[in-house]
Scaffold this motif. Structure first.
Motif, PDB file in Angstrom:
ATOM      1  N   GLY A  51       0.832  -1.194   0.000  1.00  0.00           N
ATOM      2  CA  GLY A  51       0.000   0.000   0.000  1.00  0.00           C
ATOM      3  C   GLY A  51       0.866   1.243   0.000  1.00  0.00           C
ATOM      4  O   GLY A  51       2.008   1.225  -0.448  1.00  0.00           O
ATOM      5  N   SER A  52       0.312   2.322   0.533  1.00  0.00           N
ATOM      6  CA  SER A  52       1.026   3.595   0.500  1.00  0.00           C
ATOM      7  C   SER A  52       0.815   4.353   1.794  1.00  0.00           C
ATOM      8  O   SER A  52      -0.041   4.005   2.609  1.00  0.00           O
ATOM      9  CB  SER A  52       0.537   4.438  -0.675  1.00  0.00           C
ATOM     10  N   GLN A  53       1.571   5.413   1.933  1.00  0.00           N
ATOM     11  CA  GLN A  53       1.465   6.299   3.084  1.00  0.00           C
ATOM     12  C   GLN A  53       1.370   7.713   2.546  1.00  0.00           C
ATOM     13  O   GLN A  53       1.996   8.041   1.555  1.00  0.00           O
ATOM     14  CB  GLN A  53       2.716   6.152   3.949  1.00  0.00           C
ATOM     15  N   GLY A  54       0.609   8.550   3.180  1.00  0.00           N
ATOM     16  CA  GLY A  54       0.559   9.949   2.770  1.00  0.00           C
ATOM     17  C   GLY A  54      -0.651  10.277   1.921  1.00  0.00           C
ATOM     18  O   GLY A  54      -1.549   9.467   1.729  1.00  0.00           O
ATOM     19  N   ASN A  55      -0.637  11.483   1.400  1.00  0.00           N
ATOM     20  CA  ASN A  55      -1.759  12.010   0.633  1.00  0.00           C
ATOM     21  C   ASN A  55      -1.707  11.590  -0.827  1.00  0.00           C
ATOM     22  O   ASN A  55      -0.660  11.230  -1.344  1.00  0.00           O
ATOM     23  CB  ASN A  55      -1.764  13.542   0.701  1.00  0.00           C
ATOM     24  N   ALA A  56      -2.866  11.692  -1.477  1.00  0.00           N
ATOM     25  CA  ALA A  56      -2.936  11.450  -2.919  1.00  0.00           C
ATOM     26  C   ALA A  56      -2.154  12.543  -3.644  1.00  0.00           C
ATOM     27  O   ALA A  56      -2.012  13.662  -3.154  1.00  0.00           O
ATOM     28  CB  ALA A  56      -4.383  11.434  -3.377  1.00  0.00           C
ATOM     29  N   LEU A  57      -1.641  12.198  -4.825  1.00  0.00           N
ATOM     30  CA  LEU A  57      -0.880  13.157  -5.628  1.00  0.00           C
ATOM     31  C   LEU A  57      -1.786  14.246  -6.181  1.00  0.00           C
ATOM     32  O   LEU A  57      -2.867  13.956  -6.693  1.00  0.00           O
ATOM     33  CB  LEU A  57      -0.205  12.436  -6.797  1.00  0.00           C
ATOM     34  N   PRO A  58      -1.347  15.502  -6.128  1.00  0.00           N
ATOM     35  CA  PRO A  58      -2.097  16.562  -6.803  1.00  0.00           C
ATOM     36  C   PRO A  58      -2.043  16.350  -8.320  1.00  0.00           C
ATOM     37  O   PRO A  58      -1.089  15.756  -8.833  1.00  0.00           O
ATOM     38  CB  PRO A  58      -1.359  17.839  -6.415  1.00  0.00           C
ATOM     39  N   GLU A  59      -3.022  16.844  -9.040  1.00  0.00           N
ATOM     40  CA  GLU A  59      -3.074  16.655 -10.493  1.00  0.00           C
ATOM     41  C   GLU A  59      -1.849  17.203 -11.205  1.00  0.00           C
ATOM     42  O   GLU A  59      -1.431  16.667 -12.220  1.00  0.00           O
ATOM     43  CB  GLU A  59      -4.332  17.304 -11.073  1.00  0.00           C
ATOM     44  N   GLU A  60      -1.272  18.260 -10.699  1.00  0.00           N
ATOM     45  CA  GLU A  60      -0.127  18.901 -11.355  1.00  0.00           C
ATOM     46  C   GLU A  60       1.213  18.348 -10.866  1.00  0.00           C
ATOM     47  O   GLU A  60       2.231  19.024 -10.942  1.00  0.00           O
ATOM     48  CB  GLU A  60      -0.177  20.416 -11.123  1.00  0.00           C
ATOM     49  N   SER A  61       1.235  17.134 -10.381  1.00  0.00           N
ATOM     50  CA  SER A  61       2.464  16.560  -9.823  1.00  0.00           C
ATOM     51  C   SER A  61       3.520  16.317 -10.891  1.00  0.00           C
ATOM     52  O   SER A  61       3.209  15.993 -12.028  1.00  0.00           O
ATOM     53  CB  SER A  61       2.165  15.235  -9.118  1.00  0.00           C
ATOM     54  N   GLY A  62       4.763  16.451 -10.462  1.00  0.00           N
ATOM     55  CA  GLY A  62       5.916  16.137 -11.297  1.00  0.00           C
ATOM     56  C   GLY A  62       6.896  15.324 -10.473  1.00  0.00           C
ATOM     57  O   GLY A  62       6.544  14.768  -9.428  1.00  0.00           O
ATOM     58  N   LEU A  63       8.136  15.292 -10.893  1.00  0.00           N
ATOM     59  CA  LEU A  63       9.149  14.505 -10.204  1.00  0.00           C
ATOM     60  C   LEU A  63       9.285  14.864  -8.720  1.00  0.00           C
ATOM     61  O   LEU A  63       9.371  13.958  -7.889  1.00  0.00           O
ATOM     62  CB  LEU A  63      10.496  14.628 -10.925  1.00  0.00           C
ATOM     63  N   THR A  75       9.749   5.285   3.823  1.00  0.00           N
ATOM     64  CA  THR A  75      10.105   5.478   5.223  1.00  0.00           C
ATOM     65  C   THR A  75       9.152   4.714   6.136  1.00  0.00           C
ATOM     66  O   THR A  75       9.579   4.071   7.094  1.00  0.00           O
ATOM     67  CB  THR A  75      10.123   6.981   5.558  1.00  0.00           C
ATOM     68  N   GLU A  76       7.883   4.741   5.825  1.00  0.00           N
ATOM     69  CA  GLU A  76       6.907   4.003   6.633  1.00  0.00           C
ATOM     70  C   GLU A  76       7.071   2.496   6.447  1.00  0.00           C
ATOM     71  O   GLU A  76       7.007   1.729   7.405  1.00  0.00           O
ATOM     72  CB  GLU A  76       5.480   4.432   6.240  1.00  0.00           C
ATOM     73  N   TYR A  77       7.300   2.059   5.231  1.00  0.00           N
ATOM     74  CA  TYR A  77       7.450   0.633   4.923  1.00  0.00           C
ATOM     75  C   TYR A  77       8.729   0.047   5.539  1.00  0.00           C
ATOM     76  O   TYR A  77       8.719  -1.026   6.121  1.00  0.00           O
ATOM     77  CB  TYR A  77       7.447   0.439   3.407  1.00  0.00           C
ATOM     78  N   LEU A  78       9.844   0.785   5.407  1.00  0.00           N
ATOM     79  CA  LEU A  78      11.140   0.312   5.895  1.00  0.00           C
ATOM     80  C   LEU A  78      11.361   0.587   7.389  1.00  0.00           C
ATOM     81  O   LEU A  78      12.268   0.039   7.988  1.00  0.00           O
ATOM     82  CB  LEU A  78      12.277   0.976   5.107  1.00  0.00           C
ATOM     83  N   TRP A  79      10.577   1.488   7.954  1.00  0.00           N
ATOM     84  CA  TRP A  79      10.706   1.924   9.352  1.00  0.00           C
ATOM     85  C   TRP A  79      12.031   2.635   9.600  1.00  0.00           C
ATOM     86  O   TRP A  79      12.625   2.531  10.661  1.00  0.00           O
ATOM     87  CB  TRP A  79      10.541   0.758  10.310  1.00  0.00           C
ATOM     88  N   ARG A  80      12.509   3.335   8.576  1.00  0.00           N
ATOM     89  CA  ARG A  80      13.730   4.122   8.706  1.00  0.00           C
ATOM     90  C   ARG A  80      13.794   5.100   7.538  1.00  0.00           C
ATOM     91  O   ARG A  80      13.026   4.998   6.590  1.00  0.00           O
ATOM     92  CB  ARG A  80      14.972   3.246   8.743  1.00  0.00           C
ATOM     93  N   ALA A  81      14.719   6.011   7.609  1.00  0.00           N
ATOM     94  CA  ALA A  81      14.858   7.007   6.544  1.00  0.00           C
ATOM     95  C   ALA A  81      15.271   6.340   5.234  1.00  0.00           C
ATOM     96  O   ALA A  81      16.013   5.368   5.218  1.00  0.00           O
ATOM     97  CB  ALA A  81      15.914   8.037   6.936  1.00  0.00           C
ATOM     98  N   TRP A  82      14.751   6.895   4.133  1.00  0.00           N
ATOM     99  CA  TRP A  82      15.166   6.498   2.793  1.00  0.00           C
ATOM    100  C   TRP A  82      15.008   7.707   1.888  1.00  0.00           C
ATOM    101  O   TRP A  82      13.992   8.386   1.973  1.00  0.00           O
ATOM    102  CB  TRP A  82      14.316   5.350   2.234  1.00  0.00           C
TER     103      TRP A  82
END
Length: 144
Positions: A51-63, A75-82
């Motif tokens: 799954g995912s963590q955080g908000n949905a992407l805004p329509e104008e999303s880029g890199l 970060t949520e999946y690994l339980w550490r910084a990435w």
């Protein structure tokens, strides 16, 4: 959650995700690649099996937005910084490079090398153990 594999849907999002997945594969080779995931609230960046963590992407999303969303899920999946800076062992942050606007992973490290950045998609494989872990391993060998 549905995985969006059709590259005709927001091809620029898939292109951005390809760059982020290059960095994930280089730094976390045992982790499945990021995917675009569709749910009732929009498209998110996460892992097909988790799954995912955080908000949905805004329509104008880029890199920058794709990399930021991927970092939040990782970060949520690994339980550490990435991702982690191999020189300073600090979590890196995505941001545009001031001089040319290129989206980079930025490290605010101090000391040798100081603050620095690398473009998203160009991270190299990091050492299998960090400096701290290898120092601890060396001390254990001396004690035995």
């Amino acid at each position: 959650m549905e995985t969006l594999t059709d590259r005709d849907f927001c091809p620029e999002w898939h292109d951005a995700l390809d760059l982020v997945n290059r960095d994930l594969a280089a730094t976390e080779p045992d982790v499945e690649p990021f995917a675009l995931l569709l749910d009732d609230w929009g498209v998110r960046v996460g892992f097909a099996s988790w799954g995912s963590q955080g908000n949905a992407l805004p329509e104008e999303s880029g890199l920058p937005e794709i990399a930021d969303a991927a970092q939040e899920s990782a970060t949520e999946y690994l339980w550490r910084a990435w991702p982690v800076c191999p020189a300073h062992e600090l979590g890196m942050h995505v941001r545009p490079r001031p001089e040319d606007g290129v989206t980079v992973w930025w490290c605010r490290g101090r000391g040798p090398g100081g603050a620095h950045s690398t473009p998203v998609g160009t991270l190299e494989a990091r050492r299998t153990t960090g400096r701290r872990a290898s120092k601890r391993a060396g001390k254990r060998k001396q004690v035995r």
